[in-house]
Design an enzyme around this catalytic site. Sequence first.
Site, short mmCIF file in Angstrom:
data_model
loop_
_atom_site.label_atom_id
_atom_site.label_comp_id
_atom_site.label_asym_id
_atom_site.label_seq_id
_atom_site.Cartn_x
_atom_site.Cartn_y
_atom_site.Cartn_z
N ARG A 173 -4.76 -42.59 -10.09
CA ARG A 173 -6.20 -42.85 -10.21
C ARG A 173 -6.46 -43.28 -11.64
O ARG A 173 -7.16 -42.61 -12.40
CB ARG A 173 -7.01 -41.61 -9.86
CG ARG A 173 -7.02 -41.28 -8.38
CD ARG A 173 -7.71 -39.97 -8.14
NE ARG A 173 -7.94 -39.71 -6.73
CZ ARG A 173 -8.10 -38.50 -6.21
NH1 ARG A 173 -8.09 -37.44 -6.99
NH2 ARG A 173 -8.30 -38.33 -4.92
N GLN A 202 1.26 -37.75 -12.86
CA GLN A 202 2.27 -37.58 -11.83
C GLN A 202 2.41 -38.80 -10.93
O GLN A 202 3.06 -38.74 -9.88
CB GLN A 202 1.91 -36.35 -10.96
CG GLN A 202 1.74 -35.08 -11.77
CD GLN A 202 1.46 -33.86 -10.90
OE1 GLN A 202 2.28 -32.96 -10.83
NE2 GLN A 202 0.31 -33.85 -10.24
N ASN A 231 5.72 -35.67 -9.08
CA ASN A 231 4.50 -35.25 -8.41
C ASN A 231 4.66 -33.86 -7.81
O ASN A 231 5.39 -33.67 -6.84
CB ASN A 231 4.13 -36.26 -7.32
CG ASN A 231 2.79 -35.94 -6.68
OD1 ASN A 231 1.99 -35.18 -7.21
ND2 ASN A 231 2.52 -36.55 -5.53
N ASP A 260 -10.65 -32.18 -12.84
CA ASP A 260 -10.12 -33.26 -12.02
C ASP A 260 -10.21 -34.59 -12.75
O ASP A 260 -11.07 -34.79 -13.62
CB ASP A 260 -10.87 -33.35 -10.69
CG ASP A 260 -10.32 -32.37 -9.66
OD1 ASP A 260 -9.21 -31.86 -9.85
OD2 ASP A 260 -11.01 -32.12 -8.65
N ASP A 262 -10.91 -37.52 -11.35
CA ASP A 262 -11.80 -38.51 -10.73
C ASP A 262 -13.26 -38.08 -10.73
O ASP A 262 -14.03 -38.49 -9.87
CB ASP A 262 -11.34 -38.80 -9.31
CG ASP A 262 -11.31 -37.55 -8.43
OD1 ASP A 262 -11.32 -36.43 -8.98
OD2 ASP A 262 -11.25 -37.69 -7.19
N ASP A 374 -6.49 -23.13 -6.22
CA ASP A 374 -7.58 -22.60 -7.05
C ASP A 374 -8.18 -21.34 -6.45
O ASP A 374 -8.52 -20.39 -7.16
CB ASP A 374 -8.65 -23.67 -7.27
CG ASP A 374 -9.09 -24.38 -5.99
OD1 ASP A 374 -8.59 -24.06 -4.90
OD2 ASP A 374 -9.94 -25.30 -6.10
N HIS A 398 -18.32 -35.08 -8.37
CA HIS A 398 -17.01 -35.22 -7.73
C HIS A 398 -17.23 -35.82 -6.35
O HIS A 398 -18.27 -35.61 -5.72
CB HIS A 398 -16.36 -33.83 -7.65
CG HIS A 398 -14.97 -33.84 -7.10
ND1 HIS A 398 -14.70 -33.93 -5.75
CD2 HIS A 398 -13.75 -33.75 -7.71
CE1 HIS A 398 -13.38 -33.91 -5.56
NE2 HIS A 398 -12.78 -33.79 -6.73
#
Length: 623
Positions: A173, A202, A231, A260, A262, A374, A398
């Site tokens: 990304r 990754q 990864n 994150d 993104d 998480d 998000h």
Amino acid sequence: MEDDPGRRDDRPPARLLAQRGLFFGPSALVPEDLYSRVERGTARRERKRVVLTPGSLVSTNTYFGRFHATYWQRWTDIGEVEVSAVASGTGRLRLMASDTNKVWRIVAAVDVQGGEDTAVRLVGPIDRFVDGGGMWLEIATETDELTVSDVRWTVAAPRPLAPTDVAITTHNRVDDCLNTLQALASDPEALTCIRTVHVADQGSDPLESRERFAEVAAALGERFSYVRQRNLGGAGGFARGMLHATEGAPDEQADVLLMDDDVLLEPELLIRLTAFAACTRHPMIVGGQMLNLLHPGHLHISAEYADPEVLLMGLKMPGALREAYLLGLDERQLPINQERRVDTEYNGWWSCLIPAEVIRAIGYPLPLFLQWDDIEYGYRARHRGFPTVSLPGAGVWHADFGWKDGDEWQRYFTIRNGLIMAALHTGFSIRRVSGRLAQLVAHQLVAMQYGMTATMLLAVEDFLNGPEALWDGSADALARVREVRKAYPETVMHPMSAAGGEFHDRQVVRAANPPGSETLTFLKRLAYHLTDRAAYQTGAVPAGDAHWWHVSLFERAVVTDMSEQGFRVRIRDKQTALQLARRAAVLLRRFVREAPAVAERYRAELPRLSSRENWMRLYGLEE
């Protein structure tokens, strides 16, 4: 505070910046009314200042504009907050407060009379907010113009601001991640809270391959740390940042803010999370909240819990907001805010600050790849005496979860890791867990989701194989589940450009009301499938209507993907359904026999799997 990310200063500052008063977002892509509202007249809102014309009123009783006092009184010993600002012109500033029932009161007020750059100071006691309430500013004019800028909410710091590292994991990304890094670099004041920005890349399309990477790296300077690795999913990327933050002796370590790649970042998050963490009575996880990127006026959830025995996460705590439209008004025509304090049981890692002391006490994430990592960490911390707060007013945007289709390869990790979570942190009722697995298989098969069923069965098999399946960081599992899903055509989303005649004269069939009895409805659908009958030979089903009890009425259904980016074609296949049903029956009998002993093995292996040494081994590193 000195702008030296590598230096630890053990002297608490006289005043700690808890949050800035912002009147406009970091981007025109987000609504300014999340920061301030023009209640009367007209005003020009900018990032750090607002200009009111005569006869105007501006309020910061908004998601980002409020000081969420109830959370400060619950989790800290801070006795008051001071609001300072610079005002030019004529008008009035009021410090307002609310109680649990949204009843407002005036805490303090200052009139400004024709001044130029007048220093304004308002003080609000944090003393009547145990169950709920917050504070905000109201700025008003009558006959003249007023400009207010540099609004700062400060508290007396009980201890120094801890060094904090931002840890970001990314996988192909590139633009999203570079945008996030650029947003971090664009706010120098917020960046002073951060020691290091650590990125674990990754992907096969690396950040460093872009020209913009060098610009971002130069802007972040010595704070920037970048590594490439194989990864290992979100768990592996975040654990790398946690290892980096906790290198060396305790006084050399840093708290870590997981984020994150993104997200649309609000840099103010750095200030609010680190300040709150510096003031809590005891170390605790301080989570930022998630707003929806596609619908930026909506808050995803304000406090949540999980029920692993039935494989459910993201459940709303009683009294919490869920998918709340923050720009709307309630039935009393008052702004929608999290007025009543609701404590969460965990926080997603879209943005979440974990103190180094917590990591030293409970270890690192489990190598689950993604999904439940998480949640498991939050519950593990909770059981060890480290609670979590999901702090209102500290949020990022998000991608909306409701716009992600559940029939993807990630489903494997949702099921397998949910079972691991149940084994570790519940009583692990075999009857309840196996009943839920049987229900999912039954519903998926009548809904013609054969690949989704195969994905789930693989996840259960791997859970029963024990904790050894996590020893490679779950990298092998990703390849296997993708291979399994290739055999099932309905797992493929087709773009609308490939629709051909799929939608020509295809009736759109909406779902009726939910069944009164799911059991009876299932038995009816099952009878239809076994006798090769169908209410509809074919039809188109909108994404929001793709419930098992509706799609099971069709012989062939063209179902819109939840992402609204394409469609999937589900075709009834009795032979495949029976094969999967028989396999599921054998597997569930095995689950009932073996799962209790397997759960004990996971509990025994938790310390080793979540250890620093295990992650160093997975990364191929040496201490």
